[in-house]
Design a protein around this motif. Structure first.
Motif, short mmCIF file in Angstrom:
data_model
loop_
_atom_site.label_atom_id
_atom_site.label_comp_id
_atom_site.label_asym_id
_atom_site.label_seq_id
_atom_site.Cartn_x
_atom_site.Cartn_y
_atom_site.Cartn_z
N UNK A 1 0.64 -1.17 -0.14
CA UNK A 1 -0.12 0.06 -0.06
C UNK A 1 0.98 1.28 0.01
N UNK A 2 1.79 1.21 0.67
CA UNK A 2 2.83 2.42 0.74
C UNK A 2 3.74 2.46 -0.33
N UNK A 3 4.11 1.49 -1.12
CA UNK A 3 4.66 1.70 -2.57
C UNK A 3 3.67 2.25 -3.63
N UNK A 4 2.33 2.06 -3.40
CA UNK A 4 1.42 2.77 -4.27
C UNK A 4 1.33 4.02 -3.73
N UNK A 5 1.45 4.49 -2.64
CA UNK A 5 1.17 6.03 -2.42
C UNK A 5 2.56 6.57 -2.57
N UNK A 6 3.69 6.14 -2.50
CA UNK A 6 4.96 6.45 -2.43
C UNK A 6 5.23 7.67 -3.41
N UNK B 1 11.59 21.15 6.08
CA UNK B 1 11.17 19.71 5.09
C UNK B 1 10.64 18.59 5.77
N UNK B 2 10.94 18.46 7.09
CA UNK B 2 10.42 17.43 7.87
C UNK B 2 8.94 17.39 8.06
N UNK B 3 8.50 18.55 7.96
CA UNK B 3 7.15 19.11 8.32
C UNK B 3 6.33 18.57 7.02
N UNK B 4 7.01 18.99 5.79
CA UNK B 4 6.21 19.06 4.50
C UNK B 4 6.16 17.35 4.28
N UNK B 5 7.24 16.41 4.46
CA UNK B 5 7.18 15.14 4.46
C UNK B 5 6.00 14.69 5.58
N UNK B 6 6.05 15.04 6.60
CA UNK B 6 5.03 14.52 7.51
C UNK B 6 3.52 14.95 7.05
N UNK B 7 3.42 15.93 6.53
CA UNK B 7 2.24 16.43 5.94
C UNK B 7 1.77 15.62 4.80
N UNK B 8 2.76 15.41 4.04
CA UNK B 8 2.46 14.55 2.73
C UNK B 8 2.00 13.19 3.26
N UNK B 9 2.87 12.44 4.12
CA UNK B 9 2.43 11.24 4.32
C UNK B 9 1.14 11.34 5.12
N UNK B 10 0.82 12.18 6.29
CA UNK B 10 -0.41 12.07 7.08
C UNK B 10 -1.61 12.15 5.88
#
Length: 239
Positions: free
Chosen positions: A121-126, A150-159
């Motif tokens: 599932x994470x590969x599909x969303x990556x 940059x950390x916040x941007x990655x966290x937002x994108x994942x969440x």
């Protein structure tokens, strides 16, 4: 979707400065460490309907973030009860679950596991996560070398890669430049458009007015006013 019923939160603050853990433990056992009670929240009650977006406004220290953590079940209230119906995605401390020695790629799969998602599932969303975060140039760089933005941007994108029933957002739209902030606002609006319930905290009254239908104004841990976002934000601005 969310029922907040008579919620109060008490913290005990140390009245003395203790320099190290050993001294702290000695004072605790000798009962020489004194605390003062601090009520972060007092008798907070309101309901949020399915598909509704509600903003929470107030000065720093008013209890906004504490309330969000209780709704997200990170904290348990001293008194009262919160009932939540549906899946919750809390955007409260973006990147808090990251391993700083791992790369962005590895942290995406790590966070997926924390969220209960398998690797396929994470590969599909990556790709969509990396596209949104705009961090492809750093995909295999340990995030200990990332800036906080940059950390916040990655966290937002994942969440926000999933579509939760309830999205809790705490002061995270200030990351990155204006263009990226607009992307974050658009993503939240998109989630709202799917029928999700959104609880939003921000010092930007403009963002609250843009994203929220209703608002709650909290001061010193108590509700001052509830109503339409326009009415509450207007009163808060004029206070």
């Amino acid at each position: 979707m969310v029922e907040v019923d008579g919620v109060s939160m008490l913290f005990n603050r140390s009245k003395e400065q203790v320099d190290n853990l050993k001294e702290y433990l000695v004072r605790v056992f000798q009962r020489k460490l004194f605390f003062e009670e601090f009520w972060a929240l007092r008798d907070i009650s309101f309901n949020i309907k399915r598909g509704e977006s509600i903003g929470i406004v107030g000065l720093n220290g008013s209890g906004k973030s504490t309330l969000l953590k209780i709704i997200a079940r990170v904290m348990k209230p001293t008194n009262g009860e919160v009932r939540v119906f549906g899946s919750v995605a809390p955007l409260i401390e973006l990147g808090a679950g990251f391993d700083m020695d791992l790369s962005a790629r590895e942290n995406i799969f790590l966070n997926g596991a924390v969220l209960g998602l398998n690797r396929s599932e994470m590969r599909r969303r990556f790709d969509s996560i990396m596209d949104f975060s705009e961090l492809w140039d750093f995909v295999d760089v340990p995030i200990k070398n990332f800036s906080s933005g940059m950390i916040a941007r990655l966290g937002f994108a994942i969440a926000t890669s999933s579509r939760p029933d309830i999205l809790i957002v705490d002061e995270i739209l200030g990351v990155g430049d204006f263009k990226f902030q607009k992307k974050c606002e658009d993503r939240i609006s998109e989630i709202i458009g799917t029928g999700a319930t959104v609880i939003f905290v921000s010092h930007s009254i403009e963002q609250v007015l843009d994203l929220c239908q209703r608002a709650v104004w909290i001061k010193n841990g108590r509700i001052v006013m509830m109503g339409s976002a326009k009415e509450v934000c207007g009163a808060y601005n004029n206070s």
